[in-house]
Design a protein around this motif. Structure first.
Motif, PDB file in Angstrom:
ATOM      1  N   PRO A  73      55.653  10.574   7.221  1.00  0.00           N
ATOM      2  CA  PRO A  73      54.857   9.393   7.552  1.00  0.00           C
ATOM      3  C   PRO A  73      55.700   8.174   7.924  1.00  0.00           C
ATOM      4  N   THR A  74      56.960   8.122   7.490  1.00  0.00           N
ATOM      5  CA  THR A  74      57.785   6.943   7.777  1.00  0.00           C
ATOM      6  C   THR A  74      58.098   6.807   9.265  1.00  0.00           C
ATOM      7  N   GLN A  75      58.050   7.907  10.014  1.00  0.00           N
ATOM      8  CA  GLN A  75      58.350   7.830  11.446  1.00  0.00           C
ATOM      9  C   GLN A  75      57.296   7.028  12.215  1.00  0.00           C
ATOM     10  N   PHE A  76      56.105   6.909  11.654  1.00  0.00           N
ATOM     11  CA  PHE A  76      55.000   6.210  12.324  1.00  0.00           C
ATOM     12  C   PHE A  76      54.832   4.759  11.859  1.00  0.00           C
ATOM     13  N   ASP A  77      55.575   4.359  10.847  1.00  0.00           N
ATOM     14  CA  ASP A  77      55.417   3.033  10.243  1.00  0.00           C
ATOM     15  C   ASP A  77      56.419   2.047  10.843  1.00  0.00           C
ATOM     16  N   PRO A  78      55.948   1.101  11.657  1.00  0.00           N
ATOM     17  CA  PRO A  78      56.890   0.174  12.301  1.00  0.00           C
ATOM     18  C   PRO A  78      57.651  -0.714  11.314  1.00  0.00           C
ATOM     19  N   ASP A  79      57.178  -0.806  10.075  1.00  0.00           N
ATOM     20  CA  ASP A  79      57.882  -1.595   9.070  1.00  0.00           C
ATOM     21  C   ASP A  79      58.922  -0.783   8.299  1.00  0.00           C
ATOM     22  N   SER A  80      58.982   0.522   8.546  1.00  0.00           N
ATOM     23  CA  SER A  80      59.929   1.393   7.848  1.00  0.00           C
ATOM     24  C   SER A  80      61.270   1.411   8.568  1.00  0.00           C
ATOM     25  N   ARG A  81      62.337   1.484   7.812  1.00  0.00           N
ATOM     26  CA  ARG A  81      63.661   1.631   8.437  1.00  0.00           C
ATOM     27  C   ARG A  81      63.794   2.983   9.128  1.00  0.00           C
ATOM     28  N   TYR A  82      62.872   3.902   8.854  1.00  0.00           N
ATOM     29  CA  TYR A  82      62.898   5.237   9.459  1.00  0.00           C
ATOM     30  C   TYR A  82      61.895   5.376  10.614  1.00  0.00           C
ATOM     31  N   PHE A  83      61.338   4.262  11.052  1.00  0.00           N
ATOM     32  CA  PHE A  83      60.401   4.270  12.176  1.00  0.00           C
ATOM     33  C   PHE A  83      61.061   4.875  13.417  1.00  0.00           C
ATOM     34  N   ASP A  84      60.307   5.706  14.119  1.00  0.00           N
ATOM     35  CA  ASP A  84      60.782   6.306  15.364  1.00  0.00           C
ATOM     36  C   ASP A  84      59.736   6.055  16.444  1.00  0.00           C
ATOM     37  N   PRO A  85      60.006   5.154  17.366  1.00  0.00           N
ATOM     38  CA  PRO A  85      58.997   4.816  18.382  1.00  0.00           C
ATOM     39  C   PRO A  85      58.658   5.983  19.309  1.00  0.00           C
ATOM     40  N   LYS A  86      59.496   7.011  19.342  1.00  0.00           N
ATOM     41  CA  LYS A  86      59.210   8.165  20.203  1.00  0.00           C
ATOM     42  C   LYS A  86      58.289   9.183  19.528  1.00  0.00           C
ATOM     43  N   ALA A  87      58.084   9.039  18.228  1.00  0.00           N
ATOM     44  CA  ALA A  87      57.234   9.986  17.489  1.00  0.00           C
ATOM     45  C   ALA A  87      55.775   9.560  17.598  1.00  0.00           C
ATOM     46  N   THR A  88      54.903  10.545  17.734  1.00  0.00           N
ATOM     47  CA  THR A  88      53.463  10.280  17.739  1.00  0.00           C
ATOM     48  C   THR A  88      52.800  11.269  16.781  1.00  0.00           C
ATOM     49  N   PRO A  89      51.612  10.957  16.298  1.00  0.00           N
ATOM     50  CA  PRO A  89      50.922  11.912  15.427  1.00  0.00           C
ATOM     51  C   PRO A  89      50.702  13.272  16.099  1.00  0.00           C
ATOM     52  N   ASP A  90      50.497  13.273  17.408  1.00  0.00           N
ATOM     53  CA  ASP A  90      50.319  14.540  18.123  1.00  0.00           C
ATOM     54  C   ASP A  90      51.631  15.274  18.353  1.00  0.00           C
ATOM     55  N   GLN A  91      52.738  14.535  18.398  1.00  0.00           N
ATOM     56  CA  GLN A  91      54.059  15.136  18.595  1.00  0.00           C
ATOM     57  C   GLN A  91      55.061  14.496  17.648  1.00  0.00           C
ATOM     58  N   PRO A  92      54.952  14.827  16.349  1.00  0.00           N
ATOM     59  CA  PRO A  92      55.909  14.265  15.391  1.00  0.00           C
ATOM     60  C   PRO A  92      57.307  14.821  15.649  1.00  0.00           C
ATOM     61  N   ARG A  93      58.303  14.020  15.325  1.00  0.00           N
ATOM     62  CA  ARG A  93      59.692  14.463  15.492  1.00  0.00           C
ATOM     63  C   ARG A  93      60.339  14.819  14.160  1.00  0.00           C
ATOM     64  N   TRP A  94      59.829  14.260  13.074  1.00  0.00           N
ATOM     65  CA  TRP A  94      60.498  14.384  11.772  1.00  0.00           C
ATOM     66  C   TRP A  94      59.520  14.925  10.729  1.00  0.00           C
ATOM     67  N   TYR A  95      60.079  15.685   9.773  1.00  0.00           N
ATOM     68  CA  TYR A  95      59.249  16.341   8.766  1.00  0.00           C
ATOM     69  C   TYR A  95      59.763  16.045   7.368  1.00  0.00           C
ATOM     70  N   SER A  96      58.852  16.150   6.425  1.00  0.00           N
ATOM     71  CA  SER A  96      59.117  15.922   5.008  1.00  0.00           C
ATOM     72  C   SER A  96      58.579  17.095   4.205  1.00  0.00           C
ATOM     73  N   VAL A  97      59.013  17.169   2.967  1.00  0.00           N
ATOM     74  CA  VAL A  97      58.405  18.051   1.969  1.00  0.00           C
ATOM     75  C   VAL A  97      58.259  17.248   0.691  1.00  0.00           C
ATOM     76  N   ASP A  98      57.369  17.679  -0.160  1.00  0.00           N
ATOM     77  CA  ASP A  98      57.302  17.125  -1.506  1.00  0.00           C
ATOM     78  C   ASP A  98      58.210  17.957  -2.391  1.00  0.00           C
ATOM     79  N   VAL A  99      58.814  17.294  -3.372  1.00  0.00           N
ATOM     80  CA  VAL A  99      59.654  17.978  -4.350  1.00  0.00           C
ATOM     81  C   VAL A  99      59.133  17.639  -5.741  1.00  0.00           C
ATOM     82  N   SER A 100      59.325  18.561  -6.678  1.00  0.00           N
ATOM     83  CA  SER A 100      58.891  18.309  -8.052  1.00  0.00           C
ATOM     84  C   SER A 100      60.055  18.541  -9.018  1.00  0.00           C
TER      85      SER A 100
END
Length: 150
Positions: A73-100
């Motif tokens: 989700p940080t790739q879509f947040d313009p306030d995040s240091r991890y924002f990526d203007p080339k990423a879109t919800p239809d074509q995300p560039r970056w992925y995450s997982v949850d860890v426990s």
């Protein structure tokens, strides 16, 4: 599968994971690591949490991969240091997982300790120039570390 995932404890470390029980592994901006997360990590895989960029660098504990990969989700947040203007919800560039959280080691197992074990010479995190924030761990290395330090 087994993994080693690096984090700076000043940002998010074993204490945070132990406190929260679960967390999002966000902010990856390396294509090789992105591919590991998106294509190879699966719920139930186990990972070492490696503390980096700190006084005591090394293995701090263990965690489970707790979710399938999903768009970071940080790739879509313009306030995040991890924002990526080339990423879109239809074509995300970056992925995450949850860890426990699984366990915190009584102390950090240092690089020097790991390097002192000849059987761990090929542990990827010990290779010169190893800068990936997540990498696979050979099952034999996982077993050896458990036998010696857990």
């Amino acid at each position: 599968m087994f993994w080693l995932m690096k984090s700076e404890p000043a940002c998010w470390g074993i204490d945070d994971l132990a406190r929260d029980g679960r967390g999002e592994w966000t902010g990856v901006r390396n294509y090789q690591v992105r591919n590991f997360i998106r294509d190879r990590m699966r719920p139930g895989d186990r990972a070492f949490l490696w503390h980096s960029s700190c006084r005591e660098i090394g293995l701090a504990g263990e965690m489970d991969i707790a979710s399938a990969a999903y768009p970071d989700p940080t790739q879509f947040d313009p306030d995040s240091r991890y924002f990526d203007p080339k990423a879109t919800p239809d074509q995300p560039r970056w992925y995450s997982v949850d860890v426990s959280f699984v366990t915190r080691y009584p102390r950090v197992i240092t690089m020097a300790e790991l390097r002192a074990v000849p059987e761990l010479a090929t542990l990827q995190v010990l290779a010169p120039g190893s800068r990936l924030s997540a990498m696979p761990v050979d099952p034999a290395h996982w077993k050896l570390i458990h036998e010696r330090w857990r």
